[in-house]
Design an enzyme around this catalytic site. Structure first.
Site, short mmCIF file in Angstrom:
data_model
loop_
_atom_site.label_atom_id
_atom_site.label_comp_id
_atom_site.label_asym_id
_atom_site.label_seq_id
_atom_site.Cartn_x
_atom_site.Cartn_y
_atom_site.Cartn_z
CE LYS A 54 39.38 -8.45 -58.65
NZ LYS A 54 39.99 -9.73 -58.31
CD GLN A 98 43.34 -10.39 -56.98
OE1 GLN A 98 42.15 -10.23 -56.74
NE2 GLN A 98 43.81 -10.47 -58.20
CG ASP A 121 37.22 -14.82 -56.79
OD1 ASP A 121 37.08 -14.11 -57.79
OD2 ASP A 121 38.20 -14.76 -56.03
N1 GUN Z 1 43.69 -13.31 -59.84
C1 GUN Z 1 43.49 -13.16 -61.17
N2 GUN Z 1 42.18 -13.23 -61.45
C2 GUN Z 1 41.53 -13.43 -60.28
C3 GUN Z 1 40.17 -13.58 -59.92
O1 GUN Z 1 39.24 -13.55 -60.75
N3 GUN Z 1 39.92 -13.77 -58.61
C4 GUN Z 1 40.91 -13.81 -57.68
N4 GUN Z 1 40.56 -14.01 -56.41
N5 GUN Z 1 42.18 -13.68 -57.97
C5 GUN Z 1 42.49 -13.48 -59.27
#
Ligand code: GUN
Length: 301
Positions: A54, A98, A121
């Protein structure tokens, strides 16, 4: 005839190119650089891999990207103080914590502490509520469902009238928003989950079958209607049988080889929904930056 492969890498690349153009245009019009802050706690290797991807993509898009890597011993108060600081930082337009967090931390509470305008998100109740009520103009849509919908549209177009969609999985992160997006596109939607009776029969009714359960290759050929579109959201690391040294590979929640023989179109793992999640995160970040600058954002995907 083998099913058509839905190429998530190609769709993601096309969205990233639009994000880069939108970023350059915002810079020129308002002197504003989209800022993304990614917070990761602890040392789960898979989470670090996702967060690294990311952060790299944010840089490639021309964003001002910061990564906050915190030890597993971080307290709830410390984490909330960091989110509060990022919420008021004018250079930050997107804040992502995350998941999953170490067990002593309350992930739900943290998710709800991110300012809805910066919740790239799409997990804050305000944004989830906007998706649930069909308001796609002022909120932010959760990235994986938004990306999965781009792939669904690439096969069926934007109107799913008359089509049955089955989503396996009812999480806030994916199953619920995905179901809401399919419904908003006029599909007839069933949400199936671990307590559903005769799951294979329910799945066989699907013209669009979306699997998000986290169980490797659970969906087999006899679960799939002939010609259906199969969207595999699972990312499972499994041992390769017969290989020494514990060699692993990634598989989805769908048996890819079996689905190939029955489905009309399938998303592969890797290379399907995965790349779309990151692309939509970038799209959400530039969208949040446009709104902060008081400019109507372009649409992505
Ligand atoms: N962990 C797995 N998928 C995601 C996501 O789309 N966003 C976040 N913040 N954590 C994750």
């Amino acid at each position: 005839m083998a099913a058509r492969l839905i190429d998530g890498r190609q769709s993601a690349r096309s969205i990233i190119e639009s994000v880069k153009s939108a970023t350059a245009a915002l810079e020129q019009r308002a002197g504003c650089t989209p800022g993304l802050a990614v917070v990761i706690v602890g040392d789960d290797p898979a989470s670090h891999a996702y967060v690294g991807a990311k952060s790299r993509m944010a840089k490639e898009c021309g964003f001002a990207s910061t990564q906050h890597t915190l030890p597993a011993t971080t307290t709830q108060d410390e984490l909330e103080a960091l989110v509060a600081r990022l919420n008021t930082d004018h250079g930050v337009h997107g804040v992502l914590v995350q998941l999953p967090l170490p067990p002593h931390l309350d992930g739900d509470q943290l998710t709800q502490s991110v300012s809805p305008a910066k919740d790239v998100d799409g997990l804050h109740a305000v944004n989830a509520g906007k998706v649930a009520t069909g308001d796609f103009d002022s909120g932010l849509v959760s990235c994986t469902p938004a990306g999965a919908m781009v792939l669904v549209r690439s096969v069926h177009g934007s109107d799913l009238s008359g089509l049955n969609a089955v989503v396996i999985g009812r999480s806030n992160l994916f199953g619920k928003p995905m179901s809401a997006l399919l419904l908003a596109a006029n599909a007839t939607v069933t949400i199936a989950h671990s307590r559903t009776k005769d799951l294979p029969a329910i799945c066989r009714s699907a013209d669009i079958l979306v699997a998000a359960v986290g169980r490797p290759q659970m969906v087999t050929a006899d679960w799939i209607k002939a010609g259906a579109t199969v969207v595999d959201v699972g990312i499972n690391r499994v041992l390769v049988p017969g290989e020494p040294d514990g060699k692993t590979r990634l598989v989805g929640d769908v048996s890819f080889e079996e689905s190939q023989a029955v489905a009309g179109a399938v998303t592969p793992v890797p290379g399907g929904v995965g790349p779309m999640t990151i692309a939509m995160l970038m799209a959400n970040t530039v969208t949040a930056a446009y709104r902060a600058a008081g400019i109507k954002p372009p649409r992505f995907g």
